[in-house]
Motif scaffolding. Structure first.
Motif, mmCIF file in Angstrom:
data_model
loop_
_atom_site.group_PDB
_atom_site.id
_atom_site.type_symbol
_atom_site.label_atom_id
_atom_site.label_comp_id
_atom_site.label_asym_id
_atom_site.label_seq_id
_atom_site.Cartn_x
_atom_site.Cartn_y
_atom_site.Cartn_z
ATOM 1 N N VAL A 130 0.832 -1.201 0.000
ATOM 2 C CA VAL A 130 0.000 0.000 0.000
ATOM 3 C C VAL A 130 0.867 1.251 0.000
ATOM 4 C CG1 VAL A 130 -2.136 -0.838 1.001
ATOM 5 C CG2 VAL A 130 -0.186 -0.367 2.477
ATOM 6 N N ASP A 131 0.283 2.357 -0.508
ATOM 7 C CA ASP A 131 1.065 3.571 -0.710
ATOM 8 C C ASP A 131 1.101 4.452 0.535
ATOM 9 O OD1 ASP A 131 2.518 5.573 -2.003
ATOM 10 O OD2 ASP A 131 0.679 6.647 -2.492
ATOM 11 N N ARG A 132 -0.023 4.535 1.272
ATOM 12 C CA ARG A 132 -0.083 5.513 2.363
ATOM 13 C C ARG A 132 0.559 4.963 3.632
ATOM 14 N NH1 ARG A 132 -0.304 10.418 0.851
ATOM 15 N NH2 ARG A 132 -0.805 10.955 2.993
ATOM 16 N N GLU A 133 1.332 5.830 4.264
ATOM 17 C CA GLU A 133 1.887 5.476 5.563
ATOM 18 C C GLU A 133 0.962 6.017 6.642
ATOM 19 O OE1 GLU A 133 5.786 6.588 8.270
ATOM 20 O OE2 GLU A 133 5.122 7.848 6.638
ATOM 21 N N LYS A 134 0.690 5.206 7.687
ATOM 22 C CA LYS A 134 -0.152 5.691 8.783
ATOM 23 C C LYS A 134 0.710 6.419 9.804
ATOM 24 C CE LYS A 134 -3.983 2.724 8.079
ATOM 25 N NZ LYS A 134 -3.451 1.526 7.378
ATOM 26 N N ILE A 135 0.095 7.390 10.472
ATOM 27 C CA ILE A 135 0.841 8.143 11.485
ATOM 28 C C ILE A 135 1.086 7.234 12.681
ATOM 29 C CG2 ILE A 135 0.742 10.129 13.030
ATOM 30 C CD1 ILE A 135 -1.309 11.190 10.684
ATOM 31 N N PRO A 136 2.333 7.088 13.118
ATOM 32 C CA PRO A 136 2.609 6.191 14.246
ATOM 33 C C PRO A 136 1.895 6.670 15.504
ATOM 34 C CG PRO A 136 4.569 7.462 13.652
ATOM 35 C CD PRO A 136 3.557 7.712 12.596
ATOM 36 N N SER A 137 1.369 5.703 16.261
ATOM 37 C CA SER A 137 0.539 6.065 17.408
ATOM 38 C C SER A 137 1.352 6.278 18.683
ATOM 39 C CB SER A 137 -0.499 4.963 17.651
ATOM 40 O OG SER A 137 0.171 3.726 17.757
ATOM 41 N N HIS A 138 2.583 5.766 18.695
ATOM 42 C CA HIS A 138 3.354 5.857 19.945
ATOM 43 C C HIS A 138 3.958 7.244 20.124
ATOM 44 C CE1 HIS A 138 7.103 5.664 17.660
ATOM 45 N NE2 HIS A 138 6.456 4.807 16.893
ATOM 46 N N ASN A 139 4.553 7.461 21.277
ATOM 47 C CA ASN A 139 5.161 8.742 21.600
ATOM 48 C C ASN A 139 6.410 8.967 20.745
ATOM 49 O OD1 ASN A 139 6.088 11.038 22.805
ATOM 50 N ND2 ASN A 139 5.834 10.279 24.891
ATOM 51 N N ALA A 140 6.527 10.170 20.158
ATOM 52 C CA ALA A 140 7.639 10.432 19.244
ATOM 53 C C ALA A 140 8.892 10.892 19.987
ATOM 54 C CB ALA A 140 7.233 11.482 18.222
ATOM 55 N N LEU A 141 8.767 11.188 21.272
ATOM 56 C CA LEU A 141 9.898 11.803 21.978
ATOM 57 C C LEU A 141 11.028 10.822 22.259
ATOM 58 C CD1 LEU A 141 8.313 14.305 24.504
ATOM 59 C CD2 LEU A 141 9.830 14.791 22.576
ATOM 60 N N LEU A 142 10.679 9.587 22.618
ATOM 61 C CA LEU A 142 11.732 8.628 22.982
ATOM 62 C C LEU A 142 12.681 8.341 21.817
ATOM 63 C CD1 LEU A 142 12.912 6.769 25.162
ATOM 64 C CD2 LEU A 142 11.403 4.978 24.312
ATOM 65 N N PRO A 143 12.147 7.993 20.600
ATOM 66 C CA PRO A 143 13.080 7.783 19.474
ATOM 67 C C PRO A 143 13.938 9.000 19.192
ATOM 68 C CG PRO A 143 10.884 7.060 18.890
ATOM 69 C CD PRO A 143 10.762 7.736 20.212
ATOM 70 N N LEU A 144 13.329 10.198 19.275
ATOM 71 C CA LEU A 144 14.070 11.432 19.018
ATOM 72 C C LEU A 144 15.216 11.573 20.015
ATOM 73 C CD1 LEU A 144 13.645 13.606 16.891
ATOM 74 C CD2 LEU A 144 12.578 15.011 18.634
ATOM 75 N N ALA A 145 14.927 11.280 21.290
ATOM 76 C CA ALA A 145 15.957 11.388 22.321
ATOM 77 C C ALA A 145 17.098 10.413 22.048
ATOM 78 C CB ALA A 145 15.348 11.120 23.695
ATOM 79 N N VAL A 146 16.746 9.162 21.695
ATOM 80 C CA VAL A 146 17.766 8.153 21.402
ATOM 81 C C VAL A 146 18.658 8.631 20.254
ATOM 82 C CG1 VAL A 146 18.130 5.824 20.503
ATOM 83 C CG2 VAL A 146 16.392 6.216 22.243
ATOM 84 N N VAL A 147 18.007 9.164 19.192
ATOM 85 C CA VAL A 147 18.758 9.610 18.013
ATOM 86 C C VAL A 147 19.687 10.764 18.360
ATOM 87 C CG1 VAL A 147 18.458 10.815 15.826
ATOM 88 C CG2 VAL A 147 17.156 8.760 16.285
ATOM 89 N N VAL A 148 19.167 11.748 19.130
ATOM 90 C CA VAL A 148 19.989 12.917 19.465
ATOM 91 C C VAL A 148 21.188 12.503 20.306
ATOM 92 C CG1 VAL A 148 20.011 15.047 20.810
ATOM 93 C CG2 VAL A 148 18.139 14.597 19.239
ATOM 94 N N VAL A 149 20.962 11.618 21.294
ATOM 95 C CA VAL A 149 22.074 11.180 22.154
ATOM 96 C C VAL A 149 23.114 10.428 21.327
ATOM 97 C CG1 VAL A 149 22.706 9.638 24.047
ATOM 98 C CG2 VAL A 149 20.720 11.135 24.260
ATOM 99 N N THR A 150 22.660 9.479 20.480
ATOM 100 C CA THR A 150 23.603 8.719 19.645
ATOM 101 C C THR A 150 24.394 9.652 18.738
ATOM 102 O OG1 THR A 150 21.851 7.065 19.574
ATOM 103 C CG2 THR A 150 23.784 6.657 18.216
ATOM 104 N N GLY A 151 23.677 10.605 18.111
ATOM 105 C CA GLY A 151 24.347 11.550 17.219
ATOM 106 C C GLY A 151 25.376 12.376 17.953
ATOM 107 N N ALA A 152 25.028 12.831 19.172
ATOM 108 C CA ALA A 152 25.966 13.647 19.954
ATOM 109 C C ALA A 152 27.225 12.852 20.280
ATOM 110 C CB ALA A 152 25.286 14.127 21.232
ATOM 111 N N VAL A 153 27.046 11.578 20.655
ATOM 112 C CA VAL A 153 28.206 10.740 20.977
ATOM 113 C C VAL A 153 29.101 10.572 19.747
ATOM 114 C CG1 VAL A 153 28.918 8.411 21.622
ATOM 115 C CG2 VAL A 153 27.080 9.530 22.866
ATOM 116 N N LEU A 154 28.462 10.325 18.578
ATOM 117 C CA LEU A 154 29.245 10.142 17.352
ATOM 118 C C LEU A 154 29.982 11.421 16.971
ATOM 119 C CD1 LEU A 154 26.838 7.998 15.174
ATOM 120 C CD2 LEU A 154 29.014 7.308 16.106
ATOM 121 N N LEU A 155 29.286 12.594 17.108
ATOM 122 C CA LEU A 155 29.935 13.867 16.790
ATOM 123 C C LEU A 155 31.118 14.093 17.729
ATOM 124 C CD1 LEU A 155 26.946 16.253 16.056
ATOM 125 C CD2 LEU A 155 28.620 15.382 14.458
ATOM 126 N N PHE A 156 30.943 13.721 18.995
ATOM 127 C CA PHE A 156 32.032 13.843 19.968
ATOM 128 C C PHE A 156 33.212 12.993 19.519
ATOM 129 C CE2 PHE A 156 34.068 12.268 23.881
ATOM 130 C CZ PHE A 156 34.552 13.485 24.357
#
Lengths: 174, 121
Positions: free
Chosen positions: A69-95
């Motif tokens: 199917v073509d349409r993606e559904k909006i994820p129902s879970h909280n978006a903050l946790l993945p964002l936090a994980v990504v930002v922390v990982t990115g910061a460590v890699l940049l460091f």
């Protein structure tokens, strides 16, 4: 400029909900990445990325899309946790990049030890001008053979996964 | 130069994290695979960046005297691109099979169907 375009395309892929648009943007992204590789002197990698990344990947994506199917559904879970994980990982890699040599530094460790030997020996030992091809097809030809084995395995996997469907269909319809 | 000397690595890491975000946040399996692809190409970019020599040329022998960029990351990534497309094809085939078995490619809905089947059993 190229790098800005690259980041903007990647961000658009995150935002867009239509999978068709995502696949097409993926093709644009791959082509931009091929241009980046060209600027970084990796001509062989650039044309492989343009052919495989922008070409075959897009076609495979469209085929898979036509079967789903073509349409993606909006994820129902909280978006903050993945964002936090990504930002922390990115910061460590940049460091971690603090310890890496500067871009284009000719005295960096990778350019000092193994690479000069290949560059010096290739004209004498192999005799073809393209060093990347010489390493890929001669010095490391067993690696390339292993790569072919991986592709063969993946091909068998795809055939088994999609081939079973055709046999099953008559049973399902009964 | 010193402050911005590593900008290529930074961009690679930013793009890598965008791909990572798509993989862990989005529920659509096709989009997850596109995210994985973005992540993968960003890693390629990191490697190719480390092979660049300032003022160098592509590692093809010629009569001039400019230094060559390091050919070894190029060889490694060339192999990785081709293996990457093979794994992507396998992943897409799995998604197509999941769509046939469950009628959806959304992670949440597949999970819900699984739970319902477990309750019924």
């Amino acid at each position: 400029m190229l790098l800005v375009l690259l980041v903007v395309t990647a961000l658009t892929i995150v935002r867009v909900r239509s999978i068709l648009a995502v696949v097409m943007l993926g093709g644009i992204y791959s082509f931009l990445m091929a241009s980046v590789f060209l600027v970084l002197d990796a001509v062989d990698v650039a044309f492989t990325e343009a052919a495989v990344g922008a070409g075959i990947t897009t076609v495979l994506g469209l085929v898979a899309l036509s079967l789903t199917v073509d349409r993606e559904k909006i994820p129902s879970h909280n978006a903050l946790l993945p964002l936090a994980v990504v930002v922390v990982t990115g910061a460590v890699l940049l460091f971690a990049t603090q310890d890496m040599p500067n871009l284009g530094d000719p005295n960096a460790a990778p350019h000092q030890h193994v690479a000069p030997r290949y560059i010096e020996e290739t004209p004498r030992a192999i005799g073809i001008p393209n060093i990347v091809t010489a390493v890929l097809a001669d010095y490391r030809s067993f690696d390339t053979l292993g790569e072919v084995a991986v592709i063969f395995t993946a091909g068998i996997g795809v055939m088994l996964l999609l081939g079973r469907r055709r046999k099953r269909k008559p049973e399902d319809s009964e | 130069m010193d402050v911005l000397g590593k900008y290529s690595y930074w961009v690679a890491i930013i793009v890598m994290m965008i791909g990572f975000y798509v993989v862990i946040d989005r529920g659509n399996l096709l989009k997850k695979l596109v995210g994985l692809n973005i992540f993968q190409t960003a890693v390629f970019m990191l490697y190719i960046s480390s092979g660049k020599v300032a003022g160098g040329t592509a590692p093809i022998l010629y009569d001039g005297d400019a230094p060559f960029s390091n050919p070894l990351p190029h060889v490694l990534i060339l192999t990785a691109i081709v293996v990457g497309v093979a794994t992507l094809a396998l992943g897409l085939a799995l998604v197509v099979r999941i769509k046939e078995a469950y009628g959806t490619v959304e992670e949440d809905e597949i999970q819900a169907i699984e739970n319902r089947e477990e309750d019924a059993a």
